[in-house]
Design a protein around this motif. Sequence first.
Motif, PDB file in Angstrom:
ATOM      1  N   THR A 173      -3.373 -63.192  48.514  1.00  0.00           N
ATOM      2  CA  THR A 173      -3.861 -64.303  47.692  1.00  0.00           C
ATOM      3  C   THR A 173      -2.901 -64.684  46.579  1.00  0.00           C
ATOM      4  O   THR A 173      -3.105 -65.700  45.917  1.00  0.00           O
ATOM      5  CB  THR A 173      -5.226 -63.931  47.072  1.00  0.00           C
ATOM      6  OG1 THR A 173      -5.072 -62.735  46.302  1.00  0.00           O
ATOM      7  CG2 THR A 173      -6.272 -63.699  48.158  1.00  0.00           C
ATOM      8  N   THR A 174      -1.873 -63.873  46.352  1.00  0.00           N
ATOM      9  CA  THR A 174      -0.943 -64.148  45.246  1.00  0.00           C
ATOM     10  C   THR A 174       0.475 -64.404  45.725  1.00  0.00           C
ATOM     11  O   THR A 174       1.378 -64.546  44.900  1.00  0.00           O
ATOM     12  CB  THR A 174      -0.933 -62.962  44.264  1.00  0.00           C
ATOM     13  OG1 THR A 174      -0.491 -61.775  44.944  1.00  0.00           O
ATOM     14  CG2 THR A 174      -2.315 -62.724  43.682  1.00  0.00           C
ATOM     15  N   ILE A 175       0.667 -64.470  47.029  1.00  0.00           N
ATOM     16  CA  ILE A 175       2.030 -64.563  47.547  1.00  0.00           C
ATOM     17  C   ILE A 175       2.728 -65.857  47.135  1.00  0.00           C
ATOM     18  O   ILE A 175       3.954 -65.930  47.085  1.00  0.00           O
ATOM     19  CB  ILE A 175       2.023 -64.410  49.090  1.00  0.00           C
ATOM     20  CG1 ILE A 175       3.445 -64.118  49.590  1.00  0.00           C
ATOM     21  CG2 ILE A 175       1.418 -65.647  49.755  1.00  0.00           C
ATOM     22  CD1 ILE A 175       3.490 -63.673  51.019  1.00  0.00           C
ATOM     23  N   ARG A 196       6.720 -61.133  45.370  1.00  0.00           N
ATOM     24  CA  ARG A 196       7.506 -60.997  46.588  1.00  0.00           C
ATOM     25  C   ARG A 196       6.689 -60.297  47.649  1.00  0.00           C
ATOM     26  O   ARG A 196       5.697 -59.623  47.367  1.00  0.00           O
ATOM     27  CB  ARG A 196       8.781 -60.195  46.309  1.00  0.00           C
ATOM     28  CG  ARG A 196       9.666 -60.827  45.236  1.00  0.00           C
ATOM     29  CD  ARG A 196      10.994 -60.084  45.143  1.00  0.00           C
ATOM     30  NE  ARG A 196      11.715 -60.163  46.399  1.00  0.00           N
ATOM     31  CZ  ARG A 196      12.246 -59.110  47.019  1.00  0.00           C
ATOM     32  NH1 ARG A 196      12.125 -57.919  46.504  1.00  0.00           N
ATOM     33  NH2 ARG A 196      12.883 -59.250  48.159  1.00  0.00           N
ATOM     34  N   GLY A 197       7.131 -60.440  48.893  1.00  0.00           N
ATOM     35  CA  GLY A 197       6.488 -59.764  50.005  1.00  0.00           C
ATOM     36  C   GLY A 197       6.804 -58.282  49.977  1.00  0.00           C
ATOM     37  O   GLY A 197       7.184 -57.707  48.969  1.00  0.00           O
ATOM     38  N   SER A 198       6.635 -57.623  51.117  1.00  0.00           N
ATOM     39  CA  SER A 198       6.844 -56.185  51.197  1.00  0.00           C
ATOM     40  C   SER A 198       8.274 -55.813  50.811  1.00  0.00           C
ATOM     41  O   SER A 198       9.242 -56.419  51.270  1.00  0.00           O
ATOM     42  CB  SER A 198       6.551 -55.692  52.620  1.00  0.00           C
ATOM     43  OG  SER A 198       6.862 -54.336  52.743  1.00  0.00           O
ATOM     44  N   GLU A 199       8.386 -54.813  49.945  1.00  0.00           N
ATOM     45  CA  GLU A 199       9.709 -54.334  49.540  1.00  0.00           C
ATOM     46  C   GLU A 199      10.373 -53.546  50.658  1.00  0.00           C
ATOM     47  O   GLU A 199      11.572 -53.279  50.618  1.00  0.00           O
ATOM     48  CB  GLU A 199       9.581 -53.445  48.288  1.00  0.00           C
ATOM     49  CG  GLU A 199       9.008 -54.166  47.072  1.00  0.00           C
ATOM     50  CD  GLU A 199       9.979 -55.208  46.532  1.00  0.00           C
ATOM     51  OE1 GLU A 199      11.177 -55.131  46.847  1.00  0.00           O
ATOM     52  OE2 GLU A 199       9.519 -56.100  45.799  1.00  0.00           O
ATOM     53  N   GLU A 200       9.572 -53.137  51.669  1.00  0.00           N
ATOM     54  CA  GLU A 200      10.126 -52.339  52.756  1.00  0.00           C
ATOM     55  C   GLU A 200      11.128 -53.123  53.589  1.00  0.00           C
ATOM     56  O   GLU A 200      11.968 -52.555  54.281  1.00  0.00           O
ATOM     57  CB  GLU A 200       8.995 -51.838  53.656  1.00  0.00           C
ATOM     58  CG  GLU A 200       8.022 -50.911  52.919  1.00  0.00           C
ATOM     59  CD  GLU A 200       6.876 -50.506  53.808  1.00  0.00           C
ATOM     60  OE1 GLU A 200       6.877 -50.940  54.977  1.00  0.00           O
ATOM     61  OE2 GLU A 200       5.999 -49.759  53.351  1.00  0.00           O
ATOM     62  N   ALA A 201      11.062 -54.448  53.522  1.00  0.00           N
ATOM     63  CA  ALA A 201      12.001 -55.257  54.302  1.00  0.00           C
ATOM     64  C   ALA A 201      13.405 -55.158  53.754  1.00  0.00           C
ATOM     65  O   ALA A 201      14.375 -55.483  54.451  1.00  0.00           O
ATOM     66  CB  ALA A 201      11.536 -56.713  54.315  1.00  0.00           C
ATOM     67  N   GLY A 202      13.561 -54.749  52.508  1.00  0.00           N
ATOM     68  CA  GLY A 202      14.893 -54.580  51.915  1.00  0.00           C
ATOM     69  C   GLY A 202      15.620 -55.873  51.668  1.00  0.00           C
ATOM     70  O   GLY A 202      16.856 -55.902  51.622  1.00  0.00           O
ATOM     71  N   GLN A 203      14.884 -56.981  51.485  1.00  0.00           N
ATOM     72  CA  GLN A 203      15.516 -58.276  51.260  1.00  0.00           C
ATOM     73  C   GLN A 203      15.543 -58.581  49.760  1.00  0.00           C
ATOM     74  O   GLN A 203      14.576 -58.356  49.051  1.00  0.00           O
ATOM     75  CB  GLN A 203      14.742 -59.387  51.991  1.00  0.00           C
ATOM     76  CG  GLN A 203      14.715 -59.222  53.502  1.00  0.00           C
ATOM     77  CD  GLN A 203      16.090 -59.388  54.126  1.00  0.00           C
ATOM     78  OE1 GLN A 203      16.984 -59.993  53.539  1.00  0.00           O
ATOM     79  NE2 GLN A 203      16.266 -58.822  55.320  1.00  0.00           N
ATOM     80  N   ALA A 204      16.673 -59.085  49.313  1.00  0.00           N
ATOM     81  CA  ALA A 204      16.821 -59.441  47.909  1.00  0.00           C
ATOM     82  C   ALA A 204      16.077 -60.747  47.623  1.00  0.00           C
ATOM     83  O   ALA A 204      15.867 -61.564  48.517  1.00  0.00           O
ATOM     84  CB  ALA A 204      18.296 -59.587  47.549  1.00  0.00           C
ATOM     85  N   GLY A 205      15.706 -60.958  46.388  1.00  0.00           N
ATOM     86  CA  GLY A 205      15.037 -62.195  46.004  1.00  0.00           C
ATOM     87  C   GLY A 205      14.354 -62.045  44.663  1.00  0.00           C
ATOM     88  O   GLY A 205      14.155 -60.939  44.163  1.00  0.00           O
TER      89      GLY A 205
END
Length: 654
Positions: free
Chosen positions: A585-587, A593-602
């Motif tokens: 609901t807060t995305i 940010r989304g899941s930190e497990e993806a390892g994507q910067a942002g």
Amino acid sequence: MILQVLAILGLLAVLVDSAQASSPVMLDGRAGDVDGRGHMAIFRDPEGTRTLDEIIGIDTAGRFKPIPGNVGLGYTPDTIWLRMDLVLPEGAPERWLLEVMPSYLDHLDLYLLPPDGVRHGATAGDRLPFSARTEEYRNFLFPLHIPVGKSRLYLRVKSTSAMTVLPRFWQPSAFEHAVSGESALLGLYYGALLTVTFLNLIGFAINRQSIYLTYSGYVSLIGVHFFAIDGLLAQFALPDHPLIANQMLGATMGLGAIFGFRFYAQVLRLPGRFPWSDRVIWGMALLGGATAISAFTPYYSAFAPLLLLAMIASLLVFLKPLTSLWRNRDAESRLIALAYTFYAGLLFTTLTAALGLTEPTKLSLISSLGGSVIHFAILHSSLFLRAHRAQRDKLVAEAVAERALQEGSMEREIRIERERLLDMIGHEILTPVAVIDAANQTLRVLDTDTSPDREKRYDRIGGAVERLKAMLDLATHRQNLEADYSEPARHPINIKGLMQESVELLGPEGEKRVAVRSGTTLPSVQADERMLRFALLNLLDNAVKYSPRNSPIEVDVSPRFHDGRSGLCWSIVNDGAAIPRDIETTIFDKYVRGSEEAGQAGMGLGLYLTRYIFERHGGWVQLEENTKGRICFLAWLPTDTEQAGAKQEAGQCE
């Protein structure tokens, strides 16, 4: 039904006591006082015109009816005559005092007929000035000289208040002793009421909670009401104004009912928990107000019993809220429930006696005074506990608010630093990107090798540069996007061409994975091309980042209706781990940010700005639930240009 039961019980009591009805009063002097209960006979005079001689004739004809207890006829317009036979043995004291309670009877005429036939008379009542009384006492007191033998006493009573008569014969010394102790108890009682009133006024001044003011009004009005019932108002406050003292009795009863119901409504929290209680409270307030006003008119005896009956009914009406309050199990709630239950029992006894449904006694009158002290003490304790808890909750709330302010201040500082960092990064990188772009253009012009491979390399460099410029433009202009509330610059957009450009900006990997499906023709969309490119690029870039490598990304663009409006809908679907429920609901919020497990910067701005852009164009974007283990984002823009600027709530494409 309740009144019928009470009437039957009263009738049974009459039958049980009938054996001792109208027996003579034995004044042998062995006891300091003799109760007149059970020694009276009564005759009702509806017109109130009978003379003593007529009454003697009626009595001789046997028309007086013995009564087993005290007189309690409720509110009646009739004048009543009471007869008591007095027997004084040889050697018994001849000087006696007759006390008649209560003090609010309007008019009393006493006639004593001793054996010698010489009649003695006296008059009293609360309509006479207190100074006209032969004895200075709050109740009606008749000095009697009773000769040896059998005498007959007649008492004529008229009252607009409850017709309650409690006679008692006293020896003077015993009476003086009883009065001294009684005065001390009454002083303690009214002193306690004044203390409770004063303390609650202080509580209101400190806490500014209306319940303290309501309670103060309730206690003070009840105090004045009992002060009038006890005859003290006429004795000390209004000795030369008996009519006003009598009217204050009814006025304080009506006003006390208003404040009492209002207070208990607040204490029991009725309006919020039981909506029907508002109607009950307003009804009681209107009836109480009408009763208070009627005290100054000839109609008081009509309104007073209605109010008393309503008060009896209310004791049952509040049973459910009282049970709910007791189940709270905290000390404050249980003290309030205990106080209400205790006082309700005493009030029920007093009210039924005033209405003539049960026999009035001196104990019932005294218990209403003593019981009210206990009742007020318990209530005051509960209010003290409530104030203590409120103060504690206030301190906790202030601490939480202080922490929230500190956290909010820290968050604002962090966001400001993020904004500054993004601005610095954007401006610092934009120059080298421009140099790379210029160099690429120059090399392409100067290079004599025009082979397809060489052109493809230049195109890739140019595409990467364009993508980087777009992302930098998005970062450096984000504040302007949020601050600018004017309409976007709208122009017809070639959606197919815009989608192709957006896919190319993803780079080689993105071009391989993204498959765009659309009809042969798509309706034109009026939009700001730069802003729409930013939004679509963000959605596509998220799909590439947060999906397994080499997995397909499906994009469907098609005309759809939403809420009866024509528009264009984008559906972007990719494989990948499900988005955590705690951020579903807060995305689209800033810095989420989304899941930190993806390892994507942002920085957590992409989806926030995407939603902002679509909403600025009258559309919406949302995360669609997908039961097939895939992630789906839906976005929609209107194509009816007349309403394109209207902001829409999110919803599914139809």
